[in-house]
Design an enzyme around this catalytic site. Structure first.
Site, short mmCIF file in Angstrom:
data_model
loop_
_atom_site.label_atom_id
_atom_site.label_comp_id
_atom_site.label_asym_id
_atom_site.label_seq_id
_atom_site.Cartn_x
_atom_site.Cartn_y
_atom_site.Cartn_z
N TYR A 68 39.70 39.67 36.19
CA TYR A 68 38.96 38.53 37.35
C TYR A 68 38.31 37.39 36.37
O TYR A 68 37.56 37.71 35.46
CB TYR A 68 37.82 39.39 38.04
N TRP B 123 38.25 32.82 35.83
CA TRP B 123 39.01 31.51 36.02
C TRP B 123 40.29 31.26 35.10
O TRP B 123 41.16 30.61 35.42
CB TRP B 123 38.07 30.23 35.80
#
Length: 771
Positions: free
Chosen positions: A109, A111
């Protein structure tokens, strides 16, 4: 020889300046009116001393110290890529055989990369899915509670994530904008997938110039730029639901609710009205009731309520508002208030979330297909809510509730992370460190020695985006951006696709993973799919070689008269264009949610006092409400070793902001190093003061890399200033199970001992060993 290479990141498009095989600078993209300073840190990050230069194995793991061993304090042993790939494949095969595919947690998880092919999470989950399956995550730390709630009441998450009512429509039709949590400009410098243009400031300046009245409700005056001329209404953190209920009471008392809208486009008004007026529970939610909870004068509550009733208005809230105890409630009540006033779907009016939370929200645009790596099916179909990692590791086989489902946590043996950092996103890091020890093996694909890498068993060095070719794309931006490889990979770093392909070969499915395509073939294939999708809706696009040579493509902007208002068709004809809710209407009372039987998320919005807030018993011991926020100097933890973040720190520590009176009360002055603490942990910070921050509130940015004084020892103070050692790891409710980071009480005191060094941006201890 100096070269310019077109590139992009979540913090914007730019050209990399390359000289003698090194990135030495950046130049902003020519089409970006507000490029920001974050791109200036790019050379520092690419060539940082903390780059992972080759594969490493934790020494303790090699010696058999696995499950039950606290990670973070052991030295690492360098190994060859061949040995690393073989060890990962062997461990994956063993765990799948002995415990089944759900015992592998494919976290990943974060960006990751703005490039859509070399997107680490997409690559890892493709690998794990094709290999037999894994346990995944659903929803996002940023807005998990809202993602669970909004489809029930408005039938969509587009009001949170997608094409919300655009600024052109707001400017043309609305006269006021209620901003819960403000419209912080700092958040507007980043967006997932990158941006050719930073448009938040441009749109807000246009709105201010057009005379839009901003009503800012937040503890921090700085959450709306001064040039917006906003009315600032300070509010106790965590009490927005009480404010909204009191505004509803004032509107009903004055007879200003839109009865026709409520009768034809909403369900459950009778149930919500009875609660607001105190008929169902004996407590009328009057402005006088809300005043001691929120600290907002009752007269102000009535005035703002009437002002919104008297004129066209948009109601919005930042994403951070729902990252708190019972965070679903203020979002639900904000939608209810907009419905009461009959504004949802009227031109330039209604409700939307996140205008101040990320770049591009509300940016006028035409709908264009996204450029992305196709998702791969997970054969197990098993997932956990994104913020429940520690619960999963602590409680294998344990049951929990989530959005109407009764689920069980898997027995996790491998944690595999790529393109993210749980030691940034997760709360209560000391508790997580203890739970982290329950895994047998932790595999991390990383560019730098982040806390995630330091707490891993097998570390695989990944390239930065400057060391590979890719294409950046964001649904909130009109630009598609080529990302040209600028330099050769640093040391032994490899891109995620290539390293996973080698591991897949050890496991016997390399060709299925790669589809027998290399990087260039994948980019051309994905680009051609994108072109075909664009052609289906009449959007003309260049061929790949033309796009690659130019470096960017821009979609046509909408013309005046094409302003977009969300839910407009529903407002005009709710029978012909119903919402995607069980009733087709705005659900002020949800029979579905009520049927779940959750006392922490009943069938309509309610006020539930947070577990931690300034009105709680805990405030007697820890009297400051800590708000952790996205900084202006980096993206989450990305760019923390760079010059922009470094220039903002105080003696190398993350700043913490207090009201001057709160600081003086503690004998503190700006520049002091302070200890911030509660029962969960402690960290150091450098003090700043701001009279625009209400008393009793502290602010500290997230993203300083976790740096415990005693590595590998849970409970050790973070000397660098990571506030997630302080934040509670409790789900918002059984409905959303989102993070509750913004419900956090702390105390602050001066640090008087010798200042410990910050080691977060240096490699850990390395022990050389022969293969």
């Amino acid at each position: 020889m100096t070269e310019l290479k077109p590139h992009a990141a979540h913090w914007g498009s730019y050209d990399a300046v390359v000289r003698d095989g090194r990135v030495v600078g950046v130049r902003p993209f020519e089409r970006d009116p507000f490029p920001g300073s974050l791109i200036e840190a790019v050379p520092d990050i690419v060539h940082a001393p903390c780059r992972v230069d080759r594969p490493y194995i934790r020494k303790g793991w090699l010696e058999g110290k696995r499950k039950g061993h606290f990670r973070g304090g052991d030295p690492f042993v360098p190994v060859s890529w061949d040995r690393a790939a073989r060890l990962v494949a062997e461990e994956t095969r063993r765990v799948r055989t002995e415990h089944g595919p759900t015992s592998i947690f494919g976290g990943s998880y974060g960006w990751s990369s703005a490039g859509r092919f070399h997107h680490a999470r997409s690559q890892l989950q493709r690998f794990l899915g094709l290999g037999g399956g894994y346990t995944g995550q659903v929803n996002a730390y940023s807005y998990a509670a809202a993602q669970a709630l909004l489809p029930h009441i408005l039938g969509t998450n587009e009001v949170l994530l997608g094409r919300t009512t655009d600024w052109a429509a707001i400017i043309r039709y609305s006269k006021a904008m209620l901003c819960l949590g403000g419209l912080p400009l700092r958040n507007g410098f980043v967006t997932s997938g990158g941006a050719g243009q930073h448009t938040n400031e441009m749109n807000m300046r246009a709105a201010a110039a057009a005379g839009l009245r901003f009503i800012q409700v937040s503890p921090n005056r700085g959450d709306v730029p001064e040039w917006c001329n906003a009315e600032w209404i300070p509010i106790r953190p965590g009490t927005d639901t009480a404010l909204l209920l009191a505004m509803a009471h004032a509107i009903v008392t004055a007879g200003r609710e839109d009865c026709d809208y409520l009768a034809t486009r909403c369900v459950g008004w009778d149930r919500l009205r009875a609660y607001v007026m105190g008929e169902s529970d004996g407590v009328a939610k009057t402005p006088e009731w809300a005043e001691p909870i929120t600290t907002i004068p009752a007269a102000t509550i009535r005035r703002i309520a009437m002002e919104l009733a008297d004129q066209p208005a948009m109601l919005t809230a930042t994403w951070s508002l729902q990252r708190a105890d019972y965070g679903e409630q203020p979002y639900w009540m904000l939608a209810a208030l907009a419905a009461m006033l009959g504004k949802i779907g009227k031109p330039g009016q209604g409700v939307a979330y996140g205008y101040g939370s990320v770049n591009g929200m509300g940016q006028p645009r035409r709908e264009v297909p996204s450029f992305s790596m196709p998702a791969t099916r997970n054969p197990t179909a098993l997932f956990i809510p994104v913020a429940r990692i520690t619960d999963m590791l602590e409680n294998p086989g344990g049951g929990y509730d989530f959005n109407g489902r009764e689920q069980r946590y898997p027995d996790t043996r491998i944690v595999w992370w790529a393109g993210g950092n749980p030691f940034h996103h997760h709360q209560d890091l000391n508790r997580m460190m203890r739970a982290w020890a329950n895994a047998e093996t932790v595999i991390v694909q990383e560019q730098h020695w982040t806390a995630a890498a330091r707490h891993a068993d097998i570390v695989l060095p990944a390239t930065t985006t400057l060391e590979r070719n890719d294409i950046a794309s964001s649904g909130r931006d009109r630009f598609l951006r080529a990302m040209h490889k600028a330099i050769e990979p640093v040391a032994q770093a490899r891109n995620d696709h290539d390293m996973l392909a080698d591991i897949a070969e050890e496991l016997g499915f390399r060709d299925r993973f790669t589809d027998q395509r290399n990087e260039d073939a994948w980019l051309r294939h994905l680009f051609e799919q994108w072109r075909q999708n664009c052609a289906r809706i009449g959007v003309e696009t260049p061929d790949f070689d033309s796009f690659w040579a130019k470096g960017w493509w821009e979609a046509e902007a909408p013309a005046r008269g094409e302003e977009y208002t969300q839910f407009a068709e529903f407002a005009a004809d709710p029978e012909e264009h119903p919402l995607d809710t069980p009733t087709g209407k705005v659900e002020l009372f949800s029979e579905t949610i009520a049927s779940f039987g959750y006392d922490d998320a009943p069938g309509h919005p309610v006020w539930i006092a947070p577990r931690e807030w300034l009105g709680a018993e805990a405030a007697k011991r820890f009297p400051l409400h800590l708000l952790s926020y996205q900084p202006a100097t980096r993206l989450h933890g990305q760019l923390d070793p760079g010059r922009v973040a470094a220039a903002d720190k105080i003696e190398g520590r993350e700043p913490i902001v207090l009201n001057p009176e709160d600081a003086a009360e503690r004998g503190l002055k700006p520049g002091d190093i302070v200890r911030v603490f509660n029962d969960r942990g402690a960290c150091l910070g450098g003090l700043r003061t701001d009279p625009g921050l209400m008393r009793g509130v502290a602010m500290m940015a997230t993203g300083a890399w976790f740096d415990p004084l005693e590595p590998g020892v849970p409970g050790s103070m973070c000397v660098h200033g990571n506030p997630n050692v302080l934040t509670p790891d409790i789900g918002t409710s059984r409905l959303g199970q989102g993070p509750s980071a913004q419900s956090c009480m702390v105390q602050v005191e001066k640090w008087t001992r010798a200042l410990p060094p910050v080691r977060a941006h240096l490699p850990p201890a390395i022990e050389e060993a022969s293969e």
